[in-house]
Write an enzyme that holds these catalytic residues in place. Structure first.
Site, PDB file in Angstrom:
ATOM      1  N   SER A  62     -46.201  -9.898  10.563  1.00 55.42           N
ATOM      2  CA  SER A  62     -47.643  -9.919  10.812  1.00 55.42           C
ATOM      3  C   SER A  62     -48.175 -11.340  10.911  1.00 55.42           C
ATOM      4  CB  SER A  62     -48.392  -9.247   9.659  1.00 55.42           C
ATOM      5  OG  SER A  62     -47.992  -7.938   9.500  1.00 55.42           O
ATOM      6  N   GLU A  99     -48.303  -4.344  18.925  1.00 58.45           N
ATOM      7  CA  GLU A  99     -48.634  -5.601  19.597  1.00 58.45           C
ATOM      8  C   GLU A  99     -47.338  -6.302  19.995  1.00 58.45           C
ATOM      9  OE1 GLU A  99     -52.857  -6.809  17.439  1.00 58.45           O
ATOM     10  OE2 GLU A  99     -50.990  -7.320  16.422  1.00 58.45           O
ATOM     11  N   ASN A 135     -55.411  -7.880  13.568  1.00 60.68           N
ATOM     12  CA  ASN A 135     -55.748  -8.519  12.293  1.00 60.68           C
ATOM     13  C   ASN A 135     -56.854  -9.566  12.450  1.00 60.68           C
ATOM     14  OD1 ASN A 135     -54.132  -6.940  10.714  1.00 60.68           O
ATOM     15  ND2 ASN A 135     -52.379  -8.315  10.784  1.00 60.68           N
ATOM     16  N   HIS A 138     -45.057  -5.963  16.867  1.00 58.05           N
ATOM     17  CA  HIS A 138     -45.805  -5.777  15.622  1.00 58.05           C
ATOM     18  C   HIS A 138     -46.336  -4.354  15.512  1.00 58.05           C
ATOM     19  CE1 HIS A 138     -49.491  -6.745  12.976  1.00 58.05           C
ATOM     20  NE2 HIS A 138     -48.426  -6.751  12.208  1.00 58.05           N
TER      21      HIS A 138
HETATM   22  N1  LIG Z   1     -46.651  -3.715   5.023  1.00 54.61           N
HETATM   23  C1  LIG Z   1     -47.424  -3.759   6.104  1.00 54.61           C
HETATM   24  O1  LIG Z   1     -48.529  -3.177   6.126  1.00 54.61           O
HETATM   25  C2  LIG Z   1     -46.957  -4.469   7.353  1.00 54.61           C
HETATM   26  C3  LIG Z   1     -47.568  -4.153   8.585  1.00 54.61           C
HETATM   27  C4  LIG Z   1     -47.094  -4.763   9.756  1.00 54.61           C
HETATM   28  C5  LIG Z   1     -46.064  -5.691   9.675  1.00 54.61           C
HETATM   29  N2  LIG Z   1     -45.507  -5.999   8.463  1.00 54.61           N
HETATM   30  C6  LIG Z   1     -44.377  -6.952   8.455  1.00 54.61           C
HETATM   31  O2  LIG Z   1     -43.182  -6.203   8.282  1.00 54.61           O
HETATM   32  C7  LIG Z   1     -42.235  -6.972   7.547  1.00 54.61           C
HETATM   33  C8  LIG Z   1     -41.770  -6.170   6.352  1.00 54.61           C
HETATM   34  O3  LIG Z   1     -42.872  -5.845   5.560  1.00 54.61           O
HETATM   35  P1  LIG Z   1     -42.791  -4.653   4.504  1.00 54.61           P
HETATM   36  O4  LIG Z   1     -44.180  -4.438   4.010  1.00 54.61           O
HETATM   37  O5  LIG Z   1     -42.020  -3.522   5.071  1.00 54.61           O
HETATM   38  O6  LIG Z   1     -41.925  -5.356   3.342  1.00 54.61           O
HETATM   39  P2  LIG Z   1     -41.175  -4.676   2.100  1.00 54.61           P
HETATM   40  O7  LIG Z   1     -41.238  -5.671   1.008  1.00 54.61           O
HETATM   41  O8  LIG Z   1     -41.667  -3.293   1.856  1.00 54.61           O
HETATM   42  O9  LIG Z   1     -39.656  -4.549   2.617  1.00 54.61           O
HETATM   43  C9  LIG Z   1     -38.872  -5.664   2.920  1.00 54.61           C
HETATM   44  C10 LIG Z   1     -37.410  -5.247   2.875  1.00 54.61           C
HETATM   45  O10 LIG Z   1     -36.635  -6.351   3.361  1.00 54.61           O
HETATM   46  C11 LIG Z   1     -35.429  -6.341   2.629  1.00 54.61           C
HETATM   47  N3  LIG Z   1     -34.767  -7.630   2.791  1.00 54.61           N
HETATM   48  C12 LIG Z   1     -35.016  -8.781   2.146  1.00 54.61           C
HETATM   49  N4  LIG Z   1     -34.178  -9.756   2.585  1.00 54.61           N
HETATM   50  C13 LIG Z   1     -33.400  -9.188   3.532  1.00 54.61           C
HETATM   51  C14 LIG Z   1     -32.338  -9.679   4.345  1.00 54.61           C
HETATM   52  N5  LIG Z   1     -31.923 -10.936   4.278  1.00 54.61           N
HETATM   53  N6  LIG Z   1     -31.750  -8.818   5.190  1.00 54.61           N
HETATM   54  C15 LIG Z   1     -32.158  -7.531   5.270  1.00 54.61           C
HETATM   55  N7  LIG Z   1     -33.152  -7.018   4.517  1.00 54.61           N
HETATM   56  C16 LIG Z   1     -33.767  -7.843   3.656  1.00 54.61           C
HETATM   57  C17 LIG Z   1     -35.829  -5.985   1.217  1.00 54.61           C
HETATM   58  O11 LIG Z   1     -34.714  -5.518   0.468  1.00 54.61           O
HETATM   59  C18 LIG Z   1     -36.892  -4.913   1.472  1.00 54.61           C
HETATM   60  O12 LIG Z   1     -36.315  -3.616   1.467  1.00 54.61           O
HETATM   61  C19 LIG Z   1     -42.926  -8.287   7.200  1.00 54.61           C
HETATM   62  O13 LIG Z   1     -42.540  -9.255   8.137  1.00 54.61           O
HETATM   63  C20 LIG Z   1     -44.417  -7.964   7.340  1.00 54.61           C
HETATM   64  O14 LIG Z   1     -45.185  -9.078   7.743  1.00 54.61           O
HETATM   65  C21 LIG Z   1     -45.916  -5.393   7.295  1.00 54.61           C
END
Ligand SMILES: NC(=O)c1ccc[n+]([C@@H]2O[C@H](COP(=O)([O-])OP(=O)(O)OC[C@H]3O[C@@H](n4cnc5c(N)ncnc54)[C@H](O)[C@@H]3O)[C@@H](O)[C@H]2O)c1
Length: 285
Positions: A120, A153, A192, A141
């Site tokens: 994001s 996006e 956003n 995204h």
């Molecule tokens: N949560 C939201 O609302 C949202 C919305 C859109 C985009 N995003 C983006 O999505 C991405 C993930 O967010 P999230 O909320 O799902 O995070 P999260 O913390 O729920 O999950 C992240 C996962 O990544 C894993 N991880 C960490 N290091 C790793 C590696 N080296 N290799 C493989 N897996 C690894 C962790 O074990 C965990 O399961 C981020 O970049 C965030 O900006 C999040």
């Protein structure tokens, strides 16, 4: 380019649902995470989600069975990248980790593979060079919850090729999403940024005592036709997430107006993170 095999990296909130969307869209999908526990929790959640969709008659049994059969899991990045046509990285929001992942993908994914990040706040230009194939890198995204929200996006960096944009857009279409193209990297992309502007105004109005949070939310719903008021929405997203996005945006722009709002930082400091903690701007019990 034909995309058949998709690798989703990170089995957290976003990755697990993106992977299920891909499997439902007909793609052979691998969900990879360094944490076996995260993978196991993802499988449990997705099976529960599928069961509830079946029970409500929203999905057919064969569709669910085929999607779950198309969706495998791995803790091995190198192996799971080896036959991916498209990688969607949804690992934890840390630049150093994403750089490492994109460097590994550059080594292990086939030369034709497209590498997208679901980040994001981190534009793909930050990880493009590490992959050694910047023209095949972009942001893809998704929104939370990714199985429900339609918008994707697609954000190009200065080096992203037209073929990459076309292929990623076609995948989003195949997933039943509404892809939108962001032609130039900008903090917050489209959604956003717009949400940030509305939230900032709502917070300023409340902070100055112009109106209550309840009346600001009511105005958004009954005058502007928004399905939720800004305070209700911030509570749903999580005030820690709102705070984090503001910090990241401020770090990028240096614009004082992008600094986290004191009403948000006060709530976060008090552990009032919104729905997930039982209280934010509103109580939830
Ligand atoms: N949560 C939201 O609302 C949202 C919305 C859109 C985009 N995003 C983006 O999505 C991405 C993930 O967010 P999230 O909320 O799902 O995070 P999260 O913390 O729920 O999950 C992240 C996962 O990544 C894993 N991880 C960490 N290091 C790793 C590696 N080296 N290799 C493989 N897996 C690894 C962790 O074990 C965990 O399961 C981020 O970049 C965030 O900006 C999040």
């Amino acid at each position: 380019m034909t995309i058949e095999n998709i690798l989703v990296i990170g089995a957290g909130t976003m990755g697990r649902q993106i992977a299920m969307s891909c499997a439902l869209g007909g793609y052979t999908t691998v969900l990879q995470d360094i944490s076996a526990e995260a993978l196991s929790a993802a499988r449990t959640e997705l099976e529960g989600w599928a069961a509830s969709r079946l029970a409500k008659g929203k999905l057919e049994e064969a569709t669910v069975a085929q999607a779950l059969a198309r969706l495998s899991q791995s803790t091995d990045l190198a192996q799971s990248a080896s036959n991916a046509d498209l990688v969607i990285e949804a690992a934890v929001e840390r630049l150093d980790i994403k750089e490492q992942i994109f460097a590994q993908l550059g080594q292990h994914a086939p030369a034709h593979a497209i590498l997208a990040t679901n980040s994001s706040t981190l534009p793909s230009s930050k990880v493009a060079e590490a992959s050694g194939r910047p023209q095949q890198v972009c942001n893809m995204h998704f929104f939370n919850p990714a199985l429900v929200m339609k918008c994707v996006e697609v954000v190009r960096n200065e080096q992203t090729s037209d073929a990459t944009i076309a292929a990623v857009t076609a995948v989003a279409d195949q997933l039943g999403k509404n892809p939108v193209l962001v032609n130039k990297e900008i903090p917050g992309f489209i959604a956003n940024r717009m949400m940030g502007a509305i939230n900032a105004e709502a917070l300023n109005l409340a902070h100055a005592g112009i109106a209550s949070i309840e009346d600001i939310d009511t105005t958004a719903k009954t005058a502007l036709g928004h399905p939720m008021g800004p305070f209700e929405l911030m509570d749903m997203v999580g005030l820690d997430v709102i705070d984090f996005i503001a910090q990241a945006t401020y770090a990028e722009t240096g614009d004082e107006a992008d600094q986290p709002h004191p009403m948000i930082t006060d709530k976060v400091a008090a552990g009032k993170l919104g729905r997930k903690s039982g209280e934010g701007f509103y109580p939830y019990s």
